[in-house]
Design a protein around this motif. Structure first.
Motif, PDB file in Angstrom:
ATOM      1  N   ASP A 133      48.775  43.919  42.445  1.00  0.00           N
ATOM      2  CA  ASP A 133      48.348  44.050  41.040  1.00  0.00           C
ATOM      3  C   ASP A 133      48.618  42.805  40.192  1.00  0.00           C
ATOM      4  N   HIS A 151      48.598  42.768  36.114  1.00  0.00           N
ATOM      5  CA  HIS A 151      48.322  44.191  35.918  1.00  0.00           C
ATOM      6  C   HIS A 151      46.861  44.537  36.196  1.00  0.00           C
ATOM      7  N   ASN A 152      46.391  44.088  37.343  1.00  0.00           N
ATOM      8  CA  ASN A 152      45.031  44.402  37.793  1.00  0.00           C
ATOM      9  C   ASN A 152      43.927  43.874  36.887  1.00  0.00           C
TER      10      ASN A 152
END
Ligand code: ZN
Length: 331
Positions: A133, A151-152
């Motif tokens: 991620d 965070h993706n």
């Protein structure tokens, strides 16, 4: 199968391909010399022809191509798909409406990204960063570019400029960099910097296998040769990789401290040196990073090679389609 087109406009070549964006498979690709000295119109019209030929050769119908992603080396206005400043292209492509041109000639929806952000996106979706991620990607070739996923999300930053991590200062008194700053990471770790350091040893008559490998012809000197010499146990060549890896480790450490990513991907031609460059990075970050769990951070080589940018751009355009549909109240 969902097929999108990806184009990578580089200083030397324009590469184009059709990609199955469900699994990142490059179905077909072609390449032409950029010849940016002929001007943006010439480059764009040859890129259009390249794509038309690609579609014909693939046996697909143009209607089966979902859209087009284009990467370029420099600053791009991502809202209008207009180039702002491309360092390695003749005339620097100030205000070239690449997206409008491609849409009017090919009828495809277009998205653009900086070239190394495209590589980062591809490695994250289909390569060394799959399933992670948060990661950073350094692409090391003629220059040093980069990209971040946090965070993706691919981090774009202010006007798409996030990720210029080759131009972080690692020595305030260092030599001038092409970007105008002094002591950038790129000055010490790019392919030409590695070759130049090796050339210094050869010219000064050091006892190194590099001289034999290039037949005493400095024009043959590449990072690949320096890696070959190091693999033969050549002390001078090993020293060069240690130094390059140490500087990269400083740069990687700065990213770990500021963003806290889990994985570090080293891509680009210079990454082919493998552990010669990865091991000193791994060692250096352990010497410098103390406020995050550095022992759990993986430092690995990119998996997708020189066509990563094409794959990344096709997938990026496909993702924009999904997002646009999701936010359209009519659908
Ligand atoms: Zn710089």
């Amino acid at each position: 199968m969902k097929v999108y087109a990806g184009v990578d406009i580089g200083g030397t070549n324009v590469k184009a391909g059709l990609v199955n964006v469900e699994n990142g498979e490059l179905l077909i690709s072609h390449c032409v010399p950029t010849q940016s000295n002929l001007g943006p119109k010439s480059v764009l019209s040859r890129t259009t022809k390249l794509l038309e030929r690609l579609i014909i050769d693939s046996g697909l119908n143009q209607k089966e191509i979902g859209g087009l992603g284009i990467s370029a080396p420099g600053m791009i206005d991502l809202a209008t798909n207009t180039t702002i400043f491309l360092t390695n292209l003749h005339g620097n492509w100030k205000q070239v409406h690449v997206g409008d041109w491609m849409k009017s000639t090919l009828g495809l929806e277009v998205s653009m990204l900086n070239d190394v952000r495209a590589i980062t996106y591809a490695e994250w979706q289909f390569g060394a960063g799959k399933g992670v991620d948060s990661l950073v990607c350094f692409a090391i070739g003629t220059g040093v570019g980069g990209g971040l996923v946090v965070h993706n999300q691919l981090v774009l930053g202010f006007e798409g400029t996030a990720g210029e991590i080759g131009h972080q200062t690692v020595d305030p008194n260092g030599p001038l960099c092409g970007c105008g700053n002094h002591g950038c990471l790129e000055v010490y770790t790019s392919g030409p910097a590695i070759a130049a350091e090796a050339a210094r040893g050869v010219l000064q008559g050091w006892d190194t296998k590099i001289s034999d490998l290039i037949d005493h012809d400095l024009n043959k000197l590449t990072p690949k040769i320096v890696a070959q010499a190091a693999e033969m146990g050549d002390e001078f060549a090993l020293e060069i990789w240690q130094r390059v890896g140490r500087y990269l480790g400083i740069g990687v450490g700065n990213i770990l401290t500021s963003v806290g990513v889990k994985k570090v991907i080293i891509a680009g031609g210079v990454a082919n040196a493998g552990d010669l460059i990865l091991d000193p990075i791994r060692a250096e970050i352990k010497n410098r990073v103390f406020l995050m769990p550095v022992e759990k951070v993986e430092v690995v080589k990119g998996q997708l090679g020189s066509t990563a940018g094409i794959v990344g751009m096709a997938a990026w355009r496909a993702k924009q389609d999904v997002m646009e549909k999701a936010s359209d109240p009519k659908v």
